[in-house]
Design a protein around this motif. Sequence first.
Motif, mmCIF file in Angstrom:
data_model
loop_
_atom_site.group_PDB
_atom_site.id
_atom_site.type_symbol
_atom_site.label_atom_id
_atom_site.label_comp_id
_atom_site.label_asym_id
_atom_site.label_seq_id
_atom_site.Cartn_x
_atom_site.Cartn_y
_atom_site.Cartn_z
ATOM 1 N N ARG A 82 0.849 -1.195 0.000
ATOM 2 C CA ARG A 82 0.000 0.000 0.000
ATOM 3 C C ARG A 82 0.876 1.234 0.000
ATOM 4 N N PHE A 83 0.452 2.260 -0.727
ATOM 5 C CA PHE A 83 1.250 3.473 -0.892
ATOM 6 C C PHE A 83 0.738 4.545 0.068
ATOM 7 N N TRP A 84 1.624 5.017 0.946
ATOM 8 C CA TRP A 84 1.308 6.059 1.916
ATOM 9 C C TRP A 84 1.964 7.360 1.473
ATOM 10 N N ALA A 85 1.201 8.442 1.434
ATOM 11 C CA ALA A 85 1.751 9.723 1.001
ATOM 12 C C ALA A 85 1.016 10.866 1.676
ATOM 13 N N GLY A 86 1.737 11.953 1.878
ATOM 14 C CA GLY A 86 1.169 13.108 2.544
ATOM 15 C C GLY A 86 1.020 14.291 1.613
ATOM 16 N N THR A 87 0.057 15.157 1.939
ATOM 17 C CA THR A 87 -0.135 16.401 1.208
ATOM 18 C C THR A 87 0.296 17.582 2.081
ATOM 19 N N MET A 88 0.391 18.754 1.455
ATOM 20 C CA MET A 88 0.843 19.953 2.159
ATOM 21 C C MET A 88 0.308 21.194 1.478
ATOM 22 N N ASP A 89 0.329 22.286 2.204
ATOM 23 C CA ASP A 89 0.014 23.591 1.638
ATOM 24 C C ASP A 89 1.172 24.021 0.751
ATOM 25 N N PHE A 90 0.875 24.424 -0.490
ATOM 26 C CA PHE A 90 1.942 24.800 -1.415
ATOM 27 C C PHE A 90 2.779 25.941 -0.847
ATOM 28 N N ALA A 116 -0.667 27.026 5.704
ATOM 29 C CA ALA A 116 -1.949 26.535 6.209
ATOM 30 C C ALA A 116 -1.841 25.065 6.620
ATOM 31 N N PRO A 117 -2.419 24.671 7.755
ATOM 32 C CA PRO A 117 -2.389 23.268 8.189
ATOM 33 C C PRO A 117 -3.427 22.428 7.455
ATOM 34 N N SER A 118 -3.323 22.392 6.137
ATOM 35 C CA SER A 118 -4.310 21.731 5.286
ATOM 36 C C SER A 118 -3.855 20.377 4.774
ATOM 37 N N GLY A 119 -2.644 19.945 5.163
ATOM 38 C CA GLY A 119 -2.114 18.680 4.673
ATOM 39 C C GLY A 119 -2.619 17.490 5.459
ATOM 40 N N ALA A 120 -2.561 16.311 4.831
ATOM 41 C CA ALA A 120 -3.062 15.085 5.441
ATOM 42 C C ALA A 120 -2.202 13.908 5.006
ATOM 43 N N LEU A 121 -2.353 12.803 5.708
ATOM 44 C CA LEU A 121 -1.675 11.543 5.384
ATOM 45 C C LEU A 121 -2.698 10.571 4.822
ATOM 46 N N TYR A 122 -2.395 10.018 3.630
ATOM 47 C CA TYR A 122 -3.290 9.110 2.936
ATOM 48 C C TYR A 122 -2.644 7.742 2.745
ATOM 49 N N GLY A 146 -4.094 18.059 9.429
ATOM 50 C CA GLY A 146 -3.711 19.219 10.218
ATOM 51 C C GLY A 146 -2.248 19.598 10.097
ATOM 52 N N PHE A 147 -1.604 19.221 8.986
ATOM 53 C CA PHE A 147 -0.180 19.505 8.768
ATOM 54 C C PHE A 147 -0.006 20.584 7.696
ATOM 55 N N ALA A 148 0.915 21.513 7.922
ATOM 56 C CA ALA A 148 1.264 22.473 6.876
ATOM 57 C C ALA A 148 2.212 21.846 5.855
ATOM 58 N N VAL A 149 3.163 21.050 6.334
ATOM 59 C CA VAL A 149 4.098 20.320 5.470
ATOM 60 C C VAL A 149 4.270 18.920 6.048
ATOM 61 N N THR A 150 4.052 17.893 5.230
ATOM 62 C CA THR A 150 4.256 16.505 5.639
ATOM 63 C C THR A 150 5.531 15.946 5.019
ATOM 64 N N ASN A 151 6.181 15.045 5.739
ATOM 65 C CA ASN A 151 7.322 14.306 5.203
ATOM 66 C C ASN A 151 7.387 12.934 5.861
ATOM 67 N N GLY A 152 8.217 12.058 5.292
ATOM 68 C CA GLY A 152 8.174 10.655 5.641
ATOM 69 C C GLY A 152 7.125 10.024 4.709
#
Length: 306
Positions: free
Chosen positions: A125-133, A137-143, A157-163
Amino acid sequence: MTSILDTRAATPAPGLAHCVHPAGALLGEGTLWSPREQVLYWVDILGRRLHRFRPATGARSSWAFDEEISTLAERANAPGLIVTLRRGFALFDPGADAAPRYLHRPEAGLPGNRFNDGKCDAQGRFWAGTMDFDCVAPSGALYRYDPDGRCTRHDEGFAVTNGPTWSADGRTLYFNDTINSRIYAYDFEAGAGTLSNKRLWLAFAPGDGVPDGMTTDAAGRLWISHWGGACVSCHDPVTARELCRVPLPTSHVTNCAFGGADMRTLFISTARTGLTPEQLAGQPLAGGLFAVAMDSPGLPAGLFGG
């Protein structure tokens, strides 16, 4: 318990990092070693390019995209890659003369967001996060995107996700809240692909940069890239204690992955964006891909099951 005991018994001794591809990437990311091809894939997110480096010959290739490409994984049962583009998950085959094919766009109502970092788990399964460009803004999420096409949001609730990356036993997932300099650990239920018991695992000290991409070695240790910190640091997976550092000659260090025929080379991506002209003058290799010989191997990347 073996990986934990091994981690505490031996401190890794990395060599010196050297630049293997002075690409001048605006935002290098997405490092991925392909055992199948014996190459290192990586991306320039803002430059909208996928790069491939073959250590045995030094050969380099690249592909241009119409939008940002941020991370990738190999497919287990077909040629090519699963990638995240700005809006979502897609398939792309570097060996075919064809455009990427979108699979799913989970954030159609968030035009200011883009995808960033991600990896496959051992179950495909592929896990990836989003972020505010704009990284505000804390608009990012983990999918989690499954081979059958299901897409699940697990945290937000993340502005920038990593990992993310996983513990060697697969029972813990680590994920970065980059802007707030925090790395969280979650209990990971491998069969169902669910997360629970979120807790703070490590907070970066002021002046040490912020946590960017990361990976896990065969002993279970975490290797974490420091954006603004000019290094990759190695940590005990339980206590988060720092064990060693790999210094880099440029400050914005973005991602890392083990590779090479024996999995004992740590490949490290870097970035030029965010550096002043004066800083760039003193960091001519910013945006390059680096490699460092290690005395212990990494783990192979997970393959996407679709």
